[in-house]
Design an enzyme around this catalytic site. Structure first.
Site, mmCIF file in Angstrom:
data_model
loop_
_atom_site.group_PDB
_atom_site.id
_atom_site.type_symbol
_atom_site.label_atom_id
_atom_site.label_comp_id
_atom_site.label_asym_id
_atom_site.label_seq_id
_atom_site.Cartn_x
_atom_site.Cartn_y
_atom_site.Cartn_z
ATOM 1 N N HIS A 25 48.974 35.111 33.432
ATOM 2 C CA HIS A 25 47.888 36.023 33.098
ATOM 3 C C HIS A 25 47.173 35.571 31.832
ATOM 4 C CE1 HIS A 25 47.358 39.751 35.439
ATOM 5 N NE2 HIS A 25 48.500 39.370 35.986
ATOM 6 N N GLU B 244 39.449 41.636 38.319
ATOM 7 C CA GLU B 244 40.757 41.101 37.925
ATOM 8 C C GLU B 244 40.836 39.638 38.319
ATOM 9 O OE1 GLU B 244 42.607 43.399 36.205
ATOM 10 O OE2 GLU B 244 40.914 44.725 36.631
ATOM 11 N N ASP C 200 34.208 50.145 53.199
ATOM 12 C CA ASP C 200 34.423 51.356 52.417
ATOM 13 C C ASP C 200 35.791 51.201 51.739
ATOM 14 O OD1 ASP C 200 34.722 53.812 51.309
ATOM 15 O OD2 ASP C 200 34.212 54.934 53.117
#
Lengths: 346, 346, 346, 346
Positions: free
Chosen positions: D340, D38, D245
């Protein structure tokens, strides 16, 4: 002016039982008063009580823990200041205890927990409160401690005497995880034939329904730390008849029914981590409440707290009786509604 | 045998108010009965009521939604079978409505929702139930529908008449998201000077406390869809005095207080998405309940449901009065405890 | 300047399987790529895959629902104004659809939900988004709708383009209750002897552990709509290898493992209500991602959405493989740790 | 066979910053690597980083707590037996510590908590684990303790090496209430003019949006102990680039944004109670991870745990940068989508 006279709301009450009880608090067989507008509840608890008398040891109750809490909210300039204050506080527990003892003969500070959110410091004060449920006792103690905090930590300012991290009369996770009220487990081992003849079901059916309804169904509903059919009903009726602050059924109803088939018989348990009850305090001066507490054996001369623990253990057995009865009914298509209609019309 | 006679638990009751009310359900000024063992509540609600009479429009209530629900649980061989049944069911709503109408004159099926977990199918049935809170009505309707399901979908088997996806008397998320009971918002706009003179606080202080206590404090406690100081207290007292099934305070107490400073004044609101109340049904035949409902104007000849909606709207104003009063008190160090001590001892 | 060049983080990736799959989306047998720093995961999923190949029908997947959501926040003067706007909006769905179609060829508005809190109106917009997971598509659609709302409802003002009632990358209840992403159930029926020889356990042990660990353990921890051992692990590895926005494992990990003993065999299912995956959009242009999607059969010419549904169904089988394997291991004292040590050191 | 070779998934990575940092862990100014599909995230965090450099003290981080947990599940005949075992265990902490020390040089048992549900005993073991995030270390320690439990308490039987009361990679309440991972608060005080010029908004707008979106919106969605816009995004990208993790973003994303207007300026904070990170263990041997940790200053010779605490504090500042930037954007209609589109197409 009529509007301001104190009158009374006479809630229908009936004694149900006796329930056979054993465990680490009491061993006895006794009937219980239930005040409710929902009359089928009497029958439901009554059926569970009959089963209890047919099982060895009846319903076994285990008191796991007891404490009453109040959280205060303090504000700091930033998280670092809040953390420093919290760390310093750890060395001042004796001083805090002394402050608490000025507020009450019975309240004893037994633990502290905290949360820091940005610059906010929530301190959860945890007390034993003798035979009182302790709402006022811990508010009073918190009030005294708040003054002491303001003096001892001038870098903190007053936020609120209650910061909702207590959490009183709200369904939250903190009460079960850190403890609030009495934590009581009620258990019964029901032979298969009693299960079949008295509850008209089988151990396997009850276990299966508990998983699919109480565990999975509540989970899908977005429940929080709760898996049961209707603890709230029994709690309300018992609380109203014994002078409790029944708004505490909100967190009281957050409990877990766990059942297993054991060698063909039914192991059935109700775990109630947040039972808030007392035998002294608001509501307890009323004549009928005194009578009821007397009959339940909760007006004896005992060490402080013993009467309240007895009441909590009895309460847990009432919950088990009603929970068992409804679950058994729901394993059979149609039984529930027929029972309701029959009882209410007949 | 003494244990089985029906007697009564006379809970202390007092009328408080009048509260000034407007909104999309009623416009009126009326006192309310509150039955409780916690006497400070009368004072607390009374103070809010006085404020309501000093604000233009009083407390405005908006009824957002109303429905009563029961979820049934059906079992399939696998998720595919469950999904097929659910999809087929969408074309059978008229048939379902016909089944429902056989179970009650008042119940109307208005919506259905489902959850599939592995091979399990939970169907949430949503009804309007006239003036009844509707517990029995929807259980009865569900019972009829269950029989019809068994016949219509032979590939499904009985799981439970209640699958806890309803969710009755449990604190869950589903009730607020999909609706259960009346969804009511109560709002008031309090001029700054009323706030200062009558509540001894400022709009800024109330807004600030609401954020830090109700929103952040409850959040840290692990609350679920809830942010308030003590809705449960007001609900219990109003429910007991009006013959409601007060165990529904469990989900009823899941509500949200939202406040803002508006041009220097205080906008204060209580949103109660799960208010379960009725004016007919269990508890309503009792004399004092009938009297109370009468005085609240909930015994008029109106279209089915109108009396219950009126009761719900009144209930929401009672909650706002008590919530406002306690929050105002908690903005001031020491006031809460002093008030308690004074009222209980004096 | 080094700090601003785009380089890459090469996460270790391995193909595991093949997994045998059937159901309402695909029937196939195929290996899956898993990119992870936790190498034991490959072995764990691999063991489940081997079991899938030994069971009739392999893992059956059922797609229950699909949608992508965005919630916008609007502000009104009070709840009454918010309610009126919401009610008026119900008659304007065609107009809304037209606005949406200007924002995207693929986005289609399929449903609306709302919440009113005081004077605030949250509107949850629900779309299908073709083969895209749809984050940007719904944000874009929401952006267009927001402008249209401002014009159509001058009584409402802008609150936020995202009001967190969506809910993106947060663990909430709303996504499972109202739907977000693909809702997929994966199921397998494992003969007892396969269970014993390949998983070194029994159906009874797996069912028992699932109840006590996944259902009861998560419940006591205060989980929300979730009961599984480690869905997050499989989701992360599959998401990273197929170019997904892996932050969606937050809600993706909210799923439920349900198991039963059926005639001595093991029925085992994973329900994943919030699987957010796509085969087009961010992350998909990368060479290795394209290769992986190609090999998974998700680059075929199909109706919009079909490739993404296929990917979701495959993903659910990966989750089942890993979940089954870990639960089986945890039924045996000591096996888990030995496996970890052996795999990581050897 | 191709399917079983280890290859790699090259996730796009970019350095963003530098971020100005102070607090009780480190004072520094440094860029951070973010690996993500992203790409707008780089811009978003970058904007926050620029703001940090313009504010006195930059972002202040406070480490509140650190611990890693594993819960084991033991079964007893009934609650009484479970309680006795738990009480006896309190006197055996030294023996437990000795067992733990055999399992690892670094693991130290620092606390124990429990839950009793019917006959089930969940014990939550809490450790410090040096510079490791500690998953394997605590599993190994739990494995050793489990053997010791079986010998020391013959009345208890093995339930599970993990009872989900840990709670690993699940969104629950217990981790925040009892602690799991690093608990870090990141705070910044942004002068009004910086807020206006660099974030194109005002302190009032950010505070208002945070209340209505993060607090109220998440609450209505049925969130659990969480109120933020998108912590998960930043966590994922930072975790992937530093060999963590990343499935731990599930609980890591449960954090709270709290903001206030202070004398016209913006106080903005992110509280992350469950940050699970380490600088040794799985994923850390990879070259690019080592490089990244080196550049972050987390490869120095320090006391065990110090490098991991540094990494946690840095991580919290990354979260704050991205959270601040997105919230600021969402206060302005249209800005989010434009950003965006511009970034992804340009």
């Amino acid at each position: 002016m009529k509007a301001h006279k104190i009158s009374s709301a006479p809630v229908p009450m009936r004694w149900v039982g006796p329930i056979a009880i054993s465990g680490n608090v009491l061993t006895d067989s006794l009937s219980v008063p239930l005040a409710t507008y929902e009359s089928p509840l009497w029958h439901s608890v009554g059926r569970g009580a009959r089963v209890s008398r047919l099982c060895e040891g009846g319903i076994k109750t285990t008191l796991i823990d007891e404490r009453m809490t109040r959280s205060i909210l303090l504000e700091a300039a930033d998280a670092g200041v809040a953390l420093n204050a919290w760390q310093r506080l750890q060395g001042l527990r004796d001083e805090m205890q002394a402050v608490v003892s000025q507020s009450s003969r019975f309240a004893k500070l037994i633990d502290l927990h905290h949360q820091i959110v940005g610059n906010l410091l929530y301190i959860r004060l945890e007390f034993t409160t003798g035979d009182a449920s302790g709402h006022n006792m811990v508010t009073n103690a918190a009030d005294h401690l708040m003054r002491w905090f303001m003096e001892t930590f001038p870098e903190l300012s007053y936020g609120s005497i209650s910061g909702n991290y207590c959490s009183d009369k709200k369904a939250t996770a903190v009460n079960g995880i850190l403890g609030r009220g009495k934590n009581v487990v009620a258990e019964i081992l029901i032979p298969r034939d009693i299960c079949e003849r008295r509850l008209l079901t089988t151990p396997e059916k009850v276990v299966d329904l508990n998983i699919k309804k109480n565990l999975l169904g509540t989970l899908m509903a977005g429940g929080i730390r709760s898996a049961n059919a209707h603890y709230a009903n029994m709690l309300l009726a018992f609380y109203m008849s014994t002078g409790q602050d029944a708004a505490n059924i909100v967190e009281g109803s957050q409990g877990v029914t766990h059942a297993e088939v054991r060698e063909g018989n039914l192991y059935f348990s109700c775990t109630l981590p947040n039972l808030i009850v007392g035998t002294v305090g608001n509501g307890k001066g009323l004549d009928f409440v005194e009578d009821n507490l007397q009959q339940l054996g909760c007006r004896e001369e005992r060490e402080p707290g013993a009467n309240a623990r007895r009441l909590a253990a009895i309460c847990a057995t009432v919950v088990l009786c009603g929970e068992l009865s409804l679950l058994a009914a729901q394993t059979n298509p149609g039984e529930l509604m027929q029972a309701h209609i029959q009882l209410e019309r007949g």
